[in-house]
Design an enzyme around this catalytic site. Structure first.
Site, PDB file in Angstrom:
ATOM      1  N   GLU B  58       0.821  -1.214   0.000  1.00  0.00           N
ATOM      2  CA  GLU B  58       0.000   0.000   0.000  1.00  0.00           C
ATOM      3  C   GLU B  58       0.855   1.264   0.000  1.00  0.00           C
ATOM      4  O   GLU B  58       0.499   2.253  -0.637  1.00  0.00           O
ATOM      5  CB  GLU B  58      -0.960   0.005   1.199  1.00  0.00           C
ATOM      6  CG  GLU B  58      -2.134  -0.956   1.067  1.00  0.00           C
ATOM      7  CD  GLU B  58      -1.788  -2.394   1.416  1.00  0.00           C
ATOM      8  OE1 GLU B  58      -0.633  -2.642   1.841  1.00  0.00           O
ATOM      9  OE2 GLU B  58      -2.640  -3.283   1.265  1.00  0.00           O
ATOM     10  N   HIS B 125     -11.234  -5.786   8.761  1.00  0.00           N
ATOM     11  CA  HIS B 125     -11.877  -5.643   7.447  1.00  0.00           C
ATOM     12  C   HIS B 125     -13.158  -4.838   7.571  1.00  0.00           C
ATOM     13  O   HIS B 125     -14.065  -4.992   6.773  1.00  0.00           O
ATOM     14  CB  HIS B 125     -12.198  -7.019   6.860  1.00  0.00           C
ATOM     15  CG  HIS B 125     -10.986  -7.850   6.581  1.00  0.00           C
ATOM     16  ND1 HIS B 125     -10.286  -8.499   7.564  1.00  0.00           N
ATOM     17  CD2 HIS B 125     -10.335  -8.111   5.429  1.00  0.00           C
ATOM     18  CE1 HIS B 125      -9.265  -9.138   7.025  1.00  0.00           C
ATOM     19  NE2 HIS B 125      -9.263  -8.920   5.736  1.00  0.00           N
TER      20      HIS B 125
END
Lengths: 348, 321
Positions: B58, B125
């Protein structure tokens, strides 16, 4: 493919073209050293320089040897903390340095950011942030976009890091991504033995930093960073490989930095023994001796160059000293380029 | 014929790729696979040279987008889950957010963040990162709650010359459908009155807009008209519309799915109490998720986030004042 090797410059490498590049780079190194000495003295005198001063003393050969290979306006350069010499070799005018250190509004950062963080991204000269390793991906992104647009041609990108910076996740992510995308990136790693005050033994446990290159499928070489001739040879080869589609290249230079982390740091953590080791040689002196030994310059010419460079630096500092500093009342204090998206601007 | 929130996001990316050759997509598993949520399904088939699988990096993904933007590209980067953007946090807040102010070079990147909770998704998540990013100058944070906003605000985000954090809610991906996508109506930065009312105002955004609307329905049975303001973007935040609503109702409930400490609901209340204290007939209230990591089991998860029932209860307390 030999993934890791060591570069030395042999007498047979010393062509006329090489000599010209060597002498040009030596001038950039000299300018960098004199400029940084001036910045250091201004810092110690107090009052003129707004923030800290971070010098590349001892790393000029390694830094400039990369910068000189890059073509301003075509290649992408994301220099780091000790790359004053590389910046000069790349074509950054020293007035950008002085204006940024003095916080002049005329400089590329307009007093909004200082010292080593300057750049002109639209001209391929990325402006570093202090978070180590992060510029690798940014320089890669510029190349990636050019490849998509069909304008990459034979341009390359280059960035620097130190031994400490190679410990960051950003460095590993960035190097891996550049390798996966097969981008023409050159990553120079100045192993100057201390990350601020932390020695190599507390920074990494592998034997040689260059081994990291192999882990990513990147070609890597190690070079004596105190020796300009070897540095030039290493970066010439690395840049040529990248330009011709060889993917990312890593060049690790071994040296000792000859200053503290910044001018506020007296580097008392560096033991005397380390200061007298071969990799603690002053690259500027080594280059001067090399040039004189090969009859490329005389000691008198070196002295003349030194004088000339000093005049240039003094004139630049004196010019910038008279330039305006930023005015908080004239600042638009706008972090977004789209004015209508700045908080409180929307009017129905 | 109908279109889901997720399909609207895909359609917007299709349109962005089709209409502007400088747009490209970069993210984990987004090419042939079509993305973990299929938000990019078939796009690599249509645009084989502009939709790329990235390594799981990322930090490097955002850094790369910034470098590409400097060169004139308009990258859309997909974070597989908003939670994972924490790895790219540095590049978002220090690189992307500071670039324009430091160098005068704009940074037109769009970071898509599948945000918020769904049943069984657990602590890593389900997070909502909008308040974290809104804290930093130099970023635009959008939080679409409708199919239309998902479509138009994503297109707007790509066109904007600044970094946009696009917080799309995973719960809405399949749960929210529209018959068709209407015309572009409001710009980013302007809130929407999702339901008019006169007894209390709920200011919220993203999936909570729908919980708020259901709570408002419930309160209607008691004779209360609850106004629901959908912020649409949390930065810029449309303070004028919030204050105008509170002026009409005199009561405020700031509602958000994100964690309670600081954050968007705190910001709403701070603005209303400092700029519109005189408009309030009761102390303003806020309702957020609980101050714990997001739980795994659906029983716990449902009790962790605000729901129609807890919002209705909060409104009743607010109205009793």
């Amino acid at each position: 493919m030999a993934l890791a090797s060591s570069i030395n410059c042999a007498e047979t490498d010393l062509t006329a073209d090489f000599r010209d590049q060597f002498l040009q780079t030596f001038q950039h190194m000299m300018l960098s050293r004199v400029l940084e000495e001036k910045l250091g003295s201004l810092y110690r005198a107090g009052g003129r320089i707004v923030g800290g001063v971070y010098l590349g003393k001892g790393q000029e050969a390694f830094s400039a040897a990369l910068g000189i290979q890059l073509r301003k306006g075509k290649d992408v350069y994301a220099p780091l903390i000790r790359d004053q010499a590389g910046r000069i070799a790349f074509g950054e005018p020293i007035i950008d340095t002085v204006r940024t250190y003095l916080g002049a509004v005329t400089g590329p950062m307009r007093g909004r950011d200082g010292n080593i963080h300057r750049g002109r991204p639209k001209e391929g000269h990325m402006a570093m942030i202090s978070h180590l390793g992060s510029m690798l991906a940014v320089a890669s992104g510029a190349l990636f976009a050019r490849r998509l647009a069909g304008t990459l041609g034979d341009s390359v990108g280059a960035t620097s890091i130190g031994d400490g910076g190679t410990s960051t996740g950003a460095f590993h992510e960035g190097l891996n991504m550049a390798a996966v995308e097969k981008l023409p990136m050159i990553v120079s790693v100045a192993n100057n033995q201390y990350a601020y005050s932390t020695p190599n033994t507390r920074q990494y446990a592998c034997e040689n930093l260059v081994d990291r290159a192999a882990g990513y499928g990147v070609e890597g070489v190690t070079v004596d960073a105190t020796d300009l001739a070897s540095c030039l040879k290493a970066f010439r080869a690395a840049v040529a490989r990248a330009r011709s589609g060889g993917g990312p290249q890593m060049v690790v230079g071994t040296l000792l930095r000859l200053s503290g982390h910044g001018e506020h740091d007296d580097a008392s953590y560096i033991p005397d023994k380390a200061r007298h080791a071969p990799n603690a040689r002053d690259c500027l002196q080594v280059a001067e001796e090399f040039a004189c030994a090969h009859g490329w310059m005389t000691p008198a010419e070196v002295r003349e160059l030194h004088e000339e460079v000093r005049r240039t630096v003094d004139q630049t500092v004196s010019k910038v000293s008279k330039e305006p500093t930023p005015d908080p009342y004239k600042e638009n204090w706008q972090a977004l380029s789209c004015a209508e998206l700045v908080e409180g601007q929307y009017k129905a | 014929m109908s279109i889901t929130y997720l399909e609207a996001i895909r359609e917007a990316q299709y349109e962005a790729l089709r209409s502007d050759p400088s747009v490209f997509l970069y993210g984990q598993d987004i090419a042939t696979f079509g993305g973990a949520f299929k938000a990019t399904k078939n796009l690599s088939r249509e645009f084989p040279n502009r939709v790329f699988d990235s390594p799981i990096s990322e930090d490097a993904m955002i850094g790369m987008a910034v470098g590409a933007a400097v060169e004139g590209a308009r990258p859309i980067v997909e974070m597989q889950f908003a939670d994972f953007s924490s790895i790219g946090f540095n590049q978002i807040i220090n690189q992307a957010a500071t670039l324009y102010w430091r160098t005068n070079v704009p940074c037109p990147i769009t970071i898509r963040m599948p945000s918020g909770g769904t049943a069984g998704s657990g602590p890593f998540h389900s997070q909502s990162m909008e308040a974290i990013y809104a804290h930093y100058p130099g970023l635009v944070i959008v939080t679409p709650a409708t199919v239309e906003d998902a479509y138009w605000m994503l297109l707007d985000s790509v066109e904007i010359n600044d970094p946009v954090v696009f917080c799309e809610h995973k719960f809405l991906y399949y749960h929210l459908k529209a018959d068709r996508i209407g015309d572009r109506e409001l710009p980013i930065g302007k809130a929407r009155i999702a339901r008019p009312g006169r007894h209390a105002t709920i200011v919220t955004y993203s999936a909570m807009v729908h919980e708020a609307l259901r709570a408002a329905e419930e309160l209607q049975l008691d004779g209360y008209q609850i106004e629901v303001v959908d912020l649409r973007s949390v930065k810029p935040m449309d303070t004028d519309t919030i204050l105008a609503s509170v002026a009409r109702t005199g009561r405020l409930l700031a509602l958000g799915e994100a964690f309670p400490w600081g954050g968007v609901t705190a910001e709403i209340i701070a603005r209303v109490t400092t700029e519109g204290f005189h408009l309030l007939d009761a102390p303003p209230m806020r309702l957020n998720s609980k101050d714990t990591p997001i739980p795994y089991h659906p029983n716990l998860w449902k009790a962790h986030r605000p729901t129609t029932a807890t919002i209705a209860a909060a409104l009743r307390t607010l109205l009793r004042h």
